[in-house]
Scaffold this motif. Structure first.
Motif, PDB file in Angstrom:
ATOM      1  N   ASN A  25       0.809  -1.219   0.000  1.00 47.87           N
ATOM      2  CA  ASN A  25       0.000   0.000   0.000  1.00 47.87           C
ATOM      3  C   ASN A  25       0.841   1.267   0.000  1.00 47.87           C
ATOM      4  OD1 ASN A  25      -2.604  -1.202   0.053  1.00 47.87           O
ATOM      5  ND2 ASN A  25      -2.323  -1.674   2.204  1.00 47.87           N
ATOM      6  N   THR A  26       2.109   1.152   0.396  1.00 50.01           N
ATOM      7  CA  THR A  26       2.947   2.349   0.515  1.00 50.01           C
ATOM      8  C   THR A  26       4.184   2.305  -0.367  1.00 50.01           C
ATOM      9  OG1 THR A  26       4.127   1.364   2.404  1.00 50.01           O
ATOM     10  CG2 THR A  26       2.199   2.739   2.895  1.00 50.01           C
ATOM     11  N   GLN A  27       4.398   1.209  -1.073  1.00 50.08           N
ATOM     12  CA  GLN A  27       5.582   1.084  -1.910  1.00 50.08           C
ATOM     13  C   GLN A  27       5.319   1.651  -3.297  1.00 50.08           C
ATOM     14  OE1 GLN A  27       8.715  -0.248  -0.892  1.00 50.08           O
ATOM     15  NE2 GLN A  27       7.637   0.141   1.014  1.00 50.08           N
ATOM     16  N   ALA A  28       6.382   2.136  -3.926  1.00 52.01           N
ATOM     17  CA  ALA A  28       6.276   2.674  -5.279  1.00 52.01           C
ATOM     18  C   ALA A  28       5.992   1.541  -6.261  1.00 52.01           C
ATOM     19  CB  ALA A  28       7.574   3.380  -5.660  1.00 52.01           C
ATOM     20  N   VAL A  29       5.245   1.868  -7.296  1.00 53.25           N
ATOM     21  CA  VAL A  29       4.935   0.917  -8.366  1.00 53.25           C
ATOM     22  C   VAL A  29       5.905   1.184  -9.506  1.00 53.25           C
ATOM     23  CG1 VAL A  29       3.169   0.199 -10.015  1.00 53.25           C
ATOM     24  CG2 VAL A  29       2.505   0.864  -7.688  1.00 53.25           C
ATOM     25  N   PRO A  30       6.559   0.227 -10.104  1.00 49.33           N
ATOM     26  CA  PRO A  30       6.411  -1.205  -9.880  1.00 49.33           C
ATOM     27  C   PRO A  30       7.467  -1.799  -8.954  1.00 49.33           C
ATOM     28  CG  PRO A  30       7.603  -0.899 -11.914  1.00 49.33           C
ATOM     29  CD  PRO A  30       7.301   0.489 -11.361  1.00 49.33           C
ATOM     30  N   HIS A  31       8.628  -1.135  -8.802  1.00 51.26           N
ATOM     31  CA  HIS A  31       9.756  -1.774  -8.111  1.00 51.26           C
ATOM     32  C   HIS A  31       9.516  -2.023  -6.633  1.00 51.26           C
ATOM     33  CE1 HIS A  31      12.163  -1.688 -11.689  1.00 51.26           C
ATOM     34  NE2 HIS A  31      11.928  -0.392 -11.833  1.00 51.26           N
ATOM     35  N   GLY A  32       8.940  -1.068  -5.931  1.00 49.57           N
ATOM     36  CA  GLY A  32       8.691  -1.260  -4.505  1.00 49.57           C
ATOM     37  C   GLY A  32       7.699  -2.378  -4.250  1.00 49.57           C
ATOM     38  N   VAL A  33       6.606  -2.362  -5.003  1.00 47.69           N
ATOM     39  CA  VAL A  33       5.601  -3.412  -4.868  1.00 47.69           C
ATOM     40  C   VAL A  33       6.194  -4.752  -5.306  1.00 47.69           C
ATOM     41  CG1 VAL A  33       3.377  -4.227  -5.744  1.00 47.69           C
ATOM     42  CG2 VAL A  33       3.662  -1.827  -5.108  1.00 47.69           C
ATOM     43  N   GLY A  34       6.984  -4.733  -6.371  1.00 47.74           N
ATOM     44  CA  GLY A  34       7.638  -5.958  -6.840  1.00 47.74           C
ATOM     45  C   GLY A  34       8.595  -6.527  -5.816  1.00 47.74           C
ATOM     46  N   SER A  35       9.198  -5.663  -5.020  1.00 47.47           N
ATOM     47  CA  SER A  35      10.100  -6.138  -3.961  1.00 47.47           C
ATOM     48  C   SER A  35       9.355  -6.980  -2.933  1.00 47.47           C
ATOM     49  CB  SER A  35      10.761  -4.957  -3.250  1.00 47.47           C
ATOM     50  OG  SER A  35      11.640  -4.298  -4.103  1.00 47.47           O
ATOM     51  N   VAL A  36       8.106  -6.614  -2.654  1.00 46.89           N
ATOM     52  CA  VAL A  36       7.307  -7.382  -1.696  1.00 46.89           C
ATOM     53  C   VAL A  36       7.007  -8.765  -2.276  1.00 46.89           C
ATOM     54  CG1 VAL A  36       5.164  -7.481  -0.368  1.00 46.89           C
ATOM     55  CG2 VAL A  36       6.336  -5.282  -0.687  1.00 46.89           C
ATOM     56  N   TRP A  37       6.583  -8.814  -3.539  1.00 45.83           N
ATOM     57  CA  TRP A  37       6.292 -10.098  -4.184  1.00 45.83           C
ATOM     58  C   TRP A  37       7.559 -10.955  -4.258  1.00 45.83           C
ATOM     59  CZ3 TRP A  37       2.481 -13.200  -4.819  1.00 45.83           C
ATOM     60  CH2 TRP A  37       2.516 -14.219  -5.772  1.00 45.83           C
ATOM     61  N   ALA A  38       8.669 -10.332  -4.632  1.00 47.87           N
ATOM     62  CA  ALA A  38       9.939 -11.061  -4.727  1.00 47.87           C
ATOM     63  C   ALA A  38      10.363 -11.593  -3.362  1.00 47.87           C
ATOM     64  CB  ALA A  38      11.020 -10.167  -5.317  1.00 47.87           C
ATOM     65  N   THR A  39      10.096 -10.849  -2.303  1.00 48.94           N
ATOM     66  CA  THR A  39      10.412 -11.312  -0.947  1.00 48.94           C
ATOM     67  C   THR A  39       9.611 -12.567  -0.605  1.00 48.94           C
ATOM     68  OG1 THR A  39      11.025  -9.114  -0.170  1.00 48.94           O
ATOM     69  CG2 THR A  39      10.288 -10.682   1.505  1.00 48.94           C
ATOM     70  N   ILE A  40       8.341 -12.575  -0.963  1.00 47.47           N
ATOM     71  CA  ILE A  40       7.498 -13.739  -0.687  1.00 47.47           C
ATOM     72  C   ILE A  40       7.989 -14.941  -1.497  1.00 47.47           C
ATOM     73  CG2 ILE A  40       5.157 -14.681  -0.861  1.00 47.47           C
ATOM     74  CD1 ILE A  40       4.170 -11.738  -0.365  1.00 47.47           C
ATOM     75  N   LEU A  41       8.332 -14.717  -2.762  1.00 53.10           N
ATOM     76  CA  LEU A  41       8.844 -15.818  -3.583  1.00 53.10           C
ATOM     77  C   LEU A  41      10.207 -16.296  -3.092  1.00 53.10           C
ATOM     78  CD1 LEU A  41       7.778 -14.872  -7.219  1.00 53.10           C
ATOM     79  CD2 LEU A  41       6.644 -16.406  -5.588  1.00 53.10           C
ATOM     80  N   TRP A  42      11.001 -15.387  -2.558  1.00 55.86           N
ATOM     81  CA  TRP A  42      12.291 -15.762  -1.955  1.00 55.86           C
ATOM     82  C   TRP A  42      12.047 -16.735  -0.791  1.00 55.86           C
ATOM     83  CZ3 TRP A  42      17.377 -14.864  -3.018  1.00 55.86           C
ATOM     84  CH2 TRP A  42      18.306 -15.086  -1.997  1.00 55.86           C
ATOM     85  N   ASP A  43      11.097 -16.381   0.071  1.00 58.83           N
ATOM     86  CA  ASP A  43      10.754 -17.254   1.197  1.00 58.83           C
ATOM     87  C   ASP A  43      10.268 -18.612   0.696  1.00 58.83           C
ATOM     88  OD1 ASP A  43      11.330 -15.078   2.794  1.00 58.83           O
ATOM     89  OD2 ASP A  43       9.358 -14.972   3.731  1.00 58.83           O
ATOM     90  N   LEU A  44       9.441 -18.605  -0.354  1.00 67.00           N
ATOM     91  CA  LEU A  44       8.918 -19.847  -0.908  1.00 67.00           C
ATOM     92  C   LEU A  44      10.049 -20.711  -1.463  1.00 67.00           C
ATOM     93  CD1 LEU A  44       6.309 -21.454  -1.479  1.00 67.00           C
ATOM     94  CD2 LEU A  44       6.256 -20.337  -3.725  1.00 67.00           C
ATOM     95  N   ALA A  45      10.992 -20.072  -2.157  1.00 71.09           N
ATOM     96  CA  ALA A  45      12.125 -20.810  -2.719  1.00 71.09           C
ATOM     97  C   ALA A  45      12.929 -21.487  -1.614  1.00 71.09           C
ATOM     98  CB  ALA A  45      13.011 -19.874  -3.537  1.00 71.09           C
ATOM     99  N   TRP A  46      13.192 -20.779  -0.534  1.00 73.51           N
ATOM    100  CA  TRP A  46      13.977 -21.372   0.546  1.00 73.51           C
ATOM    101  C   TRP A  46      13.195 -22.436   1.307  1.00 73.51           C
ATOM    102  CZ3 TRP A  46      18.813 -21.869   0.448  1.00 73.51           C
ATOM    103  CH2 TRP A  46      19.585 -20.937  -0.240  1.00 73.51           C
TER     104      TRP A  46
END
Length: 186
Positions: A25-46
């Motif tokens: 809700n507070t991150q810039a689009v697209p990179h900030g919001v993408g960082s949140v998604w990438a963080t979740i996928l990082w957790d999933l990968a590990w």
């Protein structure tokens, strides 16, 4: 150290990377919001690597890193146009169901719920980047959910995987000569 376009380094440690779904809700689009998604996928990968191990063969390997890459690619084929975080999550869960019968259902939900994409999370309207609602609720255990036993304290000596499992159990014992008796309790 968080420099560059990413606010935090990728880490499964919430103290190092505290991103949850609400931060979209507070991150810039697209990179900030993408960082949140990438963080979740990082957790999933590990989570997959922890369960299935790592295979350095990127093309035909069978480790957790290979399994999660295939899962995410399969999920991309299932998600709708203009996906949201929730529809992306749902596509990953659907891909797991379609390809393995939901073998990793509980693990996938655990990862998503931990970062705020639980059962009752809402992506709000597709035209707004500020109305997402996080939720940490996990669904009721599915048919492929089992209790998890932690690895032994000395992972270099003994490692058990996949963990948890309802099927084949592998026990790797390194640096040991002689007879070994193993008893597994449910």
């Amino acid at each position: 150290d968080g420099t560059g376009i990413r606010t935090y380094p990728y880490s499964v440690n919430m103290a190092v990377n505290p991103f949850t779904f609400a931060r979209t809700n507070t991150q810039a689009v697209p990179h900030g919001v993408g960082s949140v998604w990438a963080t979740i996928l990082w957790d999933l990968a590990w989570a997959y690597v922890d369960k299935y191990g790592f295979d350095s063969n990127k093309f035909t390997g069978t480790g957790g890193n290979n399994k999660v890459m295939r899962l995410v690619l399969d999920a991309l084929k299932l998600q709708p146009c203009s996906p949201t975080f929730v529809s992306g999550r749902d596509a990953i869960i659907a891909a797991d169901q379609a390809t393995t019968g939901g073998q990793d259902f509980c693990m996938i939900w655990e990862v998503f719920a931990r970062r705020g994409l639980g059962v009752n999370a809402s992506s709000g309207s597709a035209s707004s980047a500020t109305d997402q609602v996080e939720d940490f609720t996990r669904p009721s255990p599915g048919p492929n959910c089992t209790l998890r036993a932690d690895y032994f304290s000395n992972e270099d000596l003994i490692k058990i995987y996949p963990n948890p499992t309802k099927g084949i159990l592998n026990i790797a014992v390194n640096g040991f000569l002689g007879d070994l008796n193993v008893t597994v309790y449910d």
